[in-house]
Design a protein around this motif. Structure first.
Motif, PDB file in Angstrom:
ATOM      1  N   PHE A  63      15.297  -1.149  -5.607  1.00  0.00           N
ATOM      2  CA  PHE A  63      14.450  -1.770  -6.629  1.00  0.00           C
ATOM      3  C   PHE A  63      12.979  -1.479  -6.379  1.00  0.00           C
ATOM      4  O   PHE A  63      12.511  -1.510  -5.241  1.00  0.00           O
ATOM      5  CB  PHE A  63      14.664  -3.283  -6.670  1.00  0.00           C
ATOM      6  N   VAL A  67       6.600  -5.515  -9.949  1.00  0.00           N
ATOM      7  CA  VAL A  67       7.311  -6.443 -10.840  1.00  0.00           C
ATOM      8  C   VAL A  67       6.293  -7.239 -11.656  1.00  0.00           C
ATOM      9  O   VAL A  67       5.083  -7.160 -11.388  1.00  0.00           O
ATOM     10  CB  VAL A  67       8.221  -7.421 -10.044  1.00  0.00           C
ATOM     11  N   GLU A  71       8.648 -12.225 -13.339  1.00  0.00           N
ATOM     12  CA  GLU A  71       9.789 -12.045 -12.435  1.00  0.00           C
ATOM     13  C   GLU A  71       9.535 -12.674 -11.070  1.00  0.00           C
ATOM     14  O   GLU A  71      10.408 -13.319 -10.486  1.00  0.00           O
ATOM     15  CB  GLU A  71      10.083 -10.549 -12.232  1.00  0.00           C
ATOM     16  N   SER A  75       9.916 -16.922 -13.613  1.00  0.00           N
ATOM     17  CA  SER A  75      11.372 -16.977 -13.799  1.00  0.00           C
ATOM     18  C   SER A  75      12.033 -17.833 -12.723  1.00  0.00           C
ATOM     19  O   SER A  75      13.141 -18.307 -12.895  1.00  0.00           O
ATOM     20  CB  SER A  75      11.967 -15.573 -13.774  1.00  0.00           C
ATOM     21  N   HIS A 106      13.985 -10.411  -8.015  1.00  0.00           N
ATOM     22  CA  HIS A 106      15.054  -9.703  -8.728  1.00  0.00           C
ATOM     23  C   HIS A 106      16.242 -10.585  -9.077  1.00  0.00           C
ATOM     24  O   HIS A 106      17.203 -10.125  -9.666  1.00  0.00           O
ATOM     25  CB  HIS A 106      15.505  -8.489  -7.908  1.00  0.00           C
ATOM     26  N   ALA A 108      16.752 -13.176 -11.255  1.00  0.00           N
ATOM     27  CA  ALA A 108      17.076 -13.411 -12.666  1.00  0.00           C
ATOM     28  C   ALA A 108      17.741 -12.184 -13.276  1.00  0.00           C
ATOM     29  O   ALA A 108      18.772 -12.290 -13.956  1.00  0.00           O
ATOM     30  CB  ALA A 108      15.812 -13.776 -13.435  1.00  0.00           C
ATOM     31  N   GLN A 109      17.181 -11.020 -12.970  1.00  0.00           N
ATOM     32  CA  GLN A 109      17.724  -9.764 -13.494  1.00  0.00           C
ATOM     33  C   GLN A 109      19.174  -9.550 -13.047  1.00  0.00           C
ATOM     34  O   GLN A 109      20.033  -9.176 -13.833  1.00  0.00           O
ATOM     35  CB  GLN A 109      16.824  -8.635 -12.975  1.00  0.00           C
ATOM     36  N   LEU A 110      19.445  -9.823 -11.767  1.00  0.00           N
ATOM     37  CA  LEU A 110      20.808  -9.607 -11.270  1.00  0.00           C
ATOM     38  C   LEU A 110      21.784 -10.627 -11.832  1.00  0.00           C
ATOM     39  O   LEU A 110      22.937 -10.311 -12.087  1.00  0.00           O
ATOM     40  CB  LEU A 110      20.840  -9.618  -9.746  1.00  0.00           C
ATOM     41  N   ARG A 112      21.577 -11.875 -14.762  1.00  0.00           N
ATOM     42  CA  ARG A 112      21.774 -11.437 -16.141  1.00  0.00           C
ATOM     43  C   ARG A 112      22.775 -10.281 -16.211  1.00  0.00           C
ATOM     44  O   ARG A 112      23.675 -10.266 -17.030  1.00  0.00           O
ATOM     45  CB  ARG A 112      20.430 -11.013 -16.745  1.00  0.00           C
ATOM     46  N   ASP A 113      22.594  -9.289 -15.323  1.00  0.00           N
ATOM     47  CA  ASP A 113      23.424  -8.078 -15.395  1.00  0.00           C
ATOM     48  C   ASP A 113      24.579  -8.132 -14.409  1.00  0.00           C
ATOM     49  O   ASP A 113      25.102  -7.099 -14.025  1.00  0.00           O
ATOM     50  CB  ASP A 113      22.588  -6.828 -15.055  1.00  0.00           C
ATOM     51  N   ALA A 276      19.014 -16.783 -17.722  1.00  0.00           N
ATOM     52  CA  ALA A 276      19.610 -15.448 -17.641  1.00  0.00           C
ATOM     53  C   ALA A 276      20.848 -15.326 -18.536  1.00  0.00           C
ATOM     54  O   ALA A 276      21.514 -14.298 -18.545  1.00  0.00           O
ATOM     55  CB  ALA A 276      19.963 -15.125 -16.194  1.00  0.00           C
TER      56      ALA A 276
END
Ligand code: PHE
Length: 426
Positions: A63, A67, A71, A75, A106, A108-110, A112-113, A276
């Motif tokens: 990563f 950012v 983030e 978040s 990272h 929130a992103q993880l 989410r995905d 998320a």
């Protein structure tokens, strides 16, 4: 004198008046020590990763360090006035973009995905801080998390699912002190989204998993030190606070006659998962500093060494990544003499933060400064002007500095203090 744009890992960013990243720090964004084979930071990462089973925990090590403030802070529920957001503590590229201060940026992103029920992220993180043998403006962290989805567990039975995962964890023979209740109304509250039983079980899974991790690390620490003692490792859980977890804890290890804090963790704030788009999930997370652990594993006495490209440093770890039995303590190369010099100045119109002084020293002198200490400060009784005196300890890890060189560094640094901070040298 600020650049209009800067490029980090092939991406270009517009700066504004928030920009405060020194050229030294910028140049370190490409080093990625956690990915460099046989580097002690990489070896430490590998040891920790080995404790978390694949494919339950997916590994992310690439990563980008740049950012958004969203983030890194918003978040995760950091309040707008949180001190960590200050320019004196964080490296900003512009008002909404920064160098991550922690791997939690990272999360929130993880969530989410999410591609797996768990993950581990290792990465370089950046903080403006003091100058001494255990602080450096760039270091590495590993973040881990484990998620359960209420709608995906068998029969929608979350409790049974977590219990089953708990039973699957290997046993260990450590001595664990955990006098705290699973949560505490004021100090470490249960979230309204969770039942007491859910939070208790997630907390247990979190604690057992991290105890196993610390046990593995310290087995290597003891082996490397040649300590034959069969005494089991002693650890304790301490209540903590993070804006993005509740309840939260820190894990401490009894090492060389003191309690050593090794990681922070907790049950993730449900709002992060809701934002998320995965409100059905419940999750634990932890964060650990890799240099701190690597310093213990290899008995590395000074954090600057990690950045050394000197073969006398790097050569000592070759082959360890492929064969951990080769892990042994670092043998310091000859210690070069230290030379300290003082600088005293009157503060001008401009308020200055200690980290600004530290940054000037790092920027001008790089790694030849071992530490910087405030020696003296006072306010003139008549004029009301404030004076400060710092002692700079010059010592290279790699060579003996000549008097001329040290004087030159000191002079350049002094000029830069005047130029950048508007102080008047006494
Ligand atoms: N990000 C925290 C830190 O840098 C550590 C942490 C991670 C705490 C995840 C709780 C959960 O100190």
């Amino acid at each position: 004198s600020k650049p209009e744009t800067i490029t980090i890992n092939n991406k270009t960013y517009q700066t504004d008046n928030w920009f405060n990243v020194s050229s030294t720090v910028l140049s370190l964004t490409s080093r990625k020590l956690h990915l460099q084979k046989d580097h002690p930071v990489q070896i430490t990462r590998q040891i920790i990763e080995s404790v978390f089973p694949n494919p339950t925990y997916k590994i992310y090590n690439e990563f980008d360090p740049v950012v958004s403030t969203h983030e890194n802070f918003d978040s995760l529920g950091f309040p707008p006035d949180h001190p960590g957001r200050a320019k004196t503590d964080t490296y900003y590229i512009n008002s909404s973009t920064l160098l991550r201060t922690h791997t939690s940026a990272h999360e929130a992103q993880l969530f989410r995905d999410s591609a797996s029920p768990g993950y581990l992220i290792s990465a370089d993180v950046y903080r403006r801080d003091e100058v001494d043998r255990s602080h450096y403006p760039v270091f590495h962290q590993m973040e881990g998390a484990r998620v359960w989805d209420r709608t995906k567990v068998p029969n929608g039975d979350l409790i049974s699912a977590i219990k089953k995962d708990l039973e699957l964890l290997p046993k260990h023979y450590m001595q664990v002190e955990d006098p705290n209740p699973p949560f505490h109304e004021e100090r470490n509250p249960l979230q309204s989204h969770h039942t007491a039983e859910e939070a208790t079980l997630v907390g247990q899974h979190l604690k057992r998993s991290l105890e196993l991790m610390v046990n593995e690390i310290f087995t290597h620490v003891k082996k490397a030190a040649g300590a034959e003692s069969e005494e089991p490792l002693k650890v304790r859980w301490v209540e903590a606070y993070f804006p993005f977890t509740s309840p939260s804890w820190e894990l401490e290890v009894w090492y060389q006659n003191e309690w050593l804090e090794v990681l922070g963790c907790g049950v993730s704030q449900q709002q992060i998962l809701i934002d998320a788009g995965v409100s059905n999930q419940i999750c634990w997370a932890f964060g650990i500093g890799l240099e701190r652990i690597a310093m213990l594993l290899f008995r590395i006495p000074d954090i600057r060494l990690f950045w050394s490209q000197d073969e006398r440093f790097l050569g000592q770890f070759r082959g360890v990544s492929d064969d951990l039995r080769k892990l042994k303590p670092f043998v310091p190369f000859s210690i070069h003499p230290a030379c300290w010099k003082d600088v005293a100045f009157w503060i001008g119109e401009q308020e200055i933060h200690e980290n600004d002084v530290m940054e000037v020293v790092r920027d001008v002198c790089g790694d030849v400064v071992e530490d910087v200490k405030l020696k003296d400060q006072f306010t003139h009784p008549k004029t009301g002007r404030k004076s400060m005196a710092y002692r700079i300890n010059y010592r290279s890890l790699e060579r003996t500095l000549t008097n001329r060189e040290t004087n030159r560094f000191h002079e350049d640094m002094t000029n830069e203090l005047t130029r950048r901070l508007g102080v008047e040298i006494r």
